[in-house]
Design a protein around this motif. Structure first.
Motif, short mmCIF file in Angstrom:
data_model
loop_
_atom_site.label_atom_id
_atom_site.label_comp_id
_atom_site.label_asym_id
_atom_site.label_seq_id
_atom_site.Cartn_x
_atom_site.Cartn_y
_atom_site.Cartn_z
N ALA A 561 0.82 -1.21 0.00
CA ALA A 561 0.00 0.00 0.00
C ALA A 561 0.86 1.25 0.00
N VAL A 562 1.97 1.22 0.73
CA VAL A 562 2.88 2.36 0.78
C VAL A 562 3.67 2.47 -0.53
N SER A 563 4.14 1.33 -1.05
CA SER A 563 4.98 1.33 -2.24
C SER A 563 4.20 1.64 -3.52
N MET A 564 2.91 1.37 -3.52
CA MET A 564 2.08 1.60 -4.70
C MET A 564 2.28 3.01 -5.26
N VAL A 565 2.02 3.17 -6.54
CA VAL A 565 2.12 4.47 -7.20
C VAL A 565 1.42 5.54 -6.36
#
Length: 642
Positions: A561-565
């Motif tokens: 969720a954090v790494s997502m675009v």
């Protein structure tokens, strides 16, 4: 001064360098031992790729992306900060029996040393604190305030009789400096929820300041970008720049004896920051006119009179969970809640990312479209109506007016699946407020903590723009928080602006520290599910929303969720799509990227500038906690690692 071996073992080099497991030298060829409590271990692979240019209005220079990061799993306690040195120091407080409140103090003290461009004791912050014993949430407001002598024209004129602009500009003059609030706020939180002696909490930062620390790649990039402005202040120049005026880089080991002395004084008596020699030094530095700078009108009485406030947290429901955020003077909690309240009327689960991998996959066009449209509506209301409610009441005198179910249903009905609205109109509530452009907001840092007793803290902390006002005193930087006010006190129609400067007033913020609980049912026991938050100025709302939706609607783990675009929109025709993410094809201005082209087909003007979020999320799992740190910064998660 040489860095000690213990300090070097704490340092986890980030973008562009290999991470080293704590307890092992980078020169050893033998396999690293399994991680133990509070060790910082390698996570992700730095990516070097052509992409969009950094956003000049962003809090800090964008510095890349670490791909394929995995969540960090801990058993009973966890901490995430924007720098590995701060993460480890705060974790050791938890390891030794301290509470989340104790660890906050240590984390902030270290961050003020190793990440001074983002936060420090010369700034302020907003904190949500969960007390597991009472299952209650408190919202602590440590926001800076305008001096008593400030007028509504404080940021645009030297005086009512000298209507020239502050020199060199509002930000770098003394006029941007608000009365710092973070020390008072942390003192209050520790008094209520701390267990470790106050004095002991500063020992790690004092040792680092005396022994020295290596400049991280992110700090080096920030110094380089800000070097011309840092030269305007003698103390800042001497600390951040070489004798020839060039910026210090990653080959530099910095010591800060002035900061060590200041922290030692605060450790003995936190009141000294507001009434002693430190307070007098702050006032003198803010009033410095060297180089022709316009002085602040802050006084020692302003500092002595500062109070942090405990406010009622803003808690609303989303997908059966309780989402608690910060109330005004932060607009973050209201805007996040409004956005989620509108999105709950759409089947967001049907618009999940595709090709989900460790980096969060490729966001679906309709998912990004719906979220961006809801954010436009939320920002429109936020820009028009939200300010320091001690001075300017919300419509109806309560957040419920902007967050009521019927109102949000009407707002969500304005969202079309076929076309972007481009720019939203605010809701109509009584006499109109002034239609002025929103004030840009900039930099921050974020800390997420869960302790062994189940207490939790979500703190967003800031000096505003990178390196604040560029005024340095006693080893720390002073904020430029007052530029979060509207410099124009009234709109073109003469109606007063809600977020105008007034003496003793707190400027509006977008900071959105967030706590999520397992159930929003009335009477259900309040059990912690997640701690979240991000830096990023006015885009914080977008970063937090995409992470919450990513977890609750799309089933992503906290790191995904954090790494997502990064994506979203304020109330403008432009929609952000973070060009730093490896899944986004920025070549030919996104002409070959399916997400970008899909959004443009719906009328979006897509901005592919690299984003500089600094999200951290800690989520409850059956066997403990999973934590995610933002791959766009140098943050890390640790705890009693499984």
């Amino acid at each position: 001064m040489a860095v000690t071996r213990a300090t070097r073992r704490m340092i986890a080099p980030l973008l562009g360098l290999a991470l080293v497991a704590a307890g092992c030298s980078g020169e050893q060829d033998t396999p690293a031992a399994p991680p133990g409590p509070c060790d910082i271990v390698a996570n992700g692979t730095p990516q070097s790729r052509p992409g969009g240019e950094g956003d000049a209005s962003a809090p800090e220079t964008a510095t890349g992306y670490r791909s394929d990061m995995t969540p960090v799993r801990t058993r009973t306690y966890a901490v995430a900060t924007a720098n590995p040195l701060a993460t480890r120091a705060a974790c050791e407080v938890l390891r030794d029996g301290g509470t989340a409140a104790d660890a906050l103090v240590t984390a902030q003290a270290v961050l003020g040393l190793v990440e001074p461009q983002s936060s420090g004791i010369g700034g302020g912050g907003f904190l949500l604190y969960y007390d597991a014993a009472t299952k209650s949430v408190q919202a602590f407001d440590g926001r800076e305030v305008a001096p008593a002598a400030a007028t509504e024209n404080y940021l645009r004129w030297v005086s009512d009789t000298d209507r020239t602009e502050p020199v060199p500009d509002a930000r770098a003059s003394g006029r941007s400096i608000g009365v710092p609030g973070i020390v008072r706020m942390l003192t209050d939180v520790h008094a209520q929820h701390g267990r470790t002696p106050w004095r002991d909490l500063f020992a790690p930062a004092i040792a680092l300041a005396d022994d020295g620390f290596d400049v991280s790649p992110r700090l080096a990039a920030a110094i380089s970008a800000a070097a011309p402005k840092l030269r305007t202040d003698a103390d800042a120049a001497a600390y951040f720049l070489n004798p020839d005026g060039s910026p210090k880089n990653t080959e530099t080991t910095l010591t800060n004896p002035g900061y060590a002395k200041t922290l030692s004084t605060i450790a003995s008596d936190p009141e000294a920051f507001y009434t002693g020699d430190i307070a007098r030094d702050i006032v003198a530095a803010a009033a410095d006119t060297s180089g022709g700078r316009t002085p602040s009108l802050m006084t020692v009485e302003d500092l002595a009179g500062y109070t942090a406030k405990v406010r009622e947290p803003l808690c609303t429901a989303y997908r059966g969970r309780e989402i608690c955020g910060m109330p005004p003077p932060s607009s973050g909690g209201i805007a996040v809640a409004a956005t989620l309240g509108m999105l709950e009327r759409f089947p967001m689960g049907e618009h999940a990312p595709t090709d989900v991998d460790r980096n969060g996959g490729r966001p679906a066009v309709m998912g990004v479209h719906l979220i961006s449209e809801a954010e436009r509506l939320a920002y429109a209301d936020r820009d028009r109506y939200v300010a320091d409610t001690d001075f300017v009441p919300l419509p109806g005198g309560t957040p419920e007016t902007l967050l009521g179910s019927d109102y949000l249903a009407g707002r969500s009905a304005l969202i079309s699946s076929d076309r972007t609205m481009g720019k939203a109109e605010p809701g109509k509530f009584g006499p109109p407020a002034a239609p002025v452009p929103p004030t840009p907001e900039h930099g921050t840092s974020h800390i997420s903590i869960v302790d062994e007793q189940g207490n939790a803290a979500s703190l967003t902390t800031t000096v505003e723009s990178a390196f604040g006002s560029f005024h340095m005193v006693d080893g720390f930087l002073l904020n430029n928080q007052l530029t979060d006010f509207s410099a124009e006190p009234a709109g073109p129609d003469g109606v007063p602006v809600a977020n105008r400067v007034q003496p003793g007033k707190r400027p509006r913020s977008t900071m959105a520290p967030t706590l999520i609980f397992t159930s929003a049912e009335p009477g259900a026991p309040r059990e912690l599910y997640a701690v979240a938050g991000s830096p990023g100025g006015s885009t914080i709302i977008q970063f937090v929303v995409k992470s919450v939706v990513g977890m609750l609607d799309w089933g992503l783990d906290p790191q995904q969720a954090v790494s997502m675009v990064d994506f979203g929109a304020d109330n403008s025709p432009e929609t952000n799509v973070g060009g730093e993410h490896p899944v986004i094809d920025t070549s030919d201005d996104g002409a070959h990227d399916p997400l970008v082209q899909g959004l443009r087909a719906l009328g979006h003007k897509v901005d592919l500038a690299d984003q500089s979020s600094g999200l951290s999320v800690i989520v409850r799992e059956q066997s403990g906690w999973d934590g995610g740190a933002d791959p766009r910064r140098e943050g890390a998660v640790t705890g009693d690692v499984n």
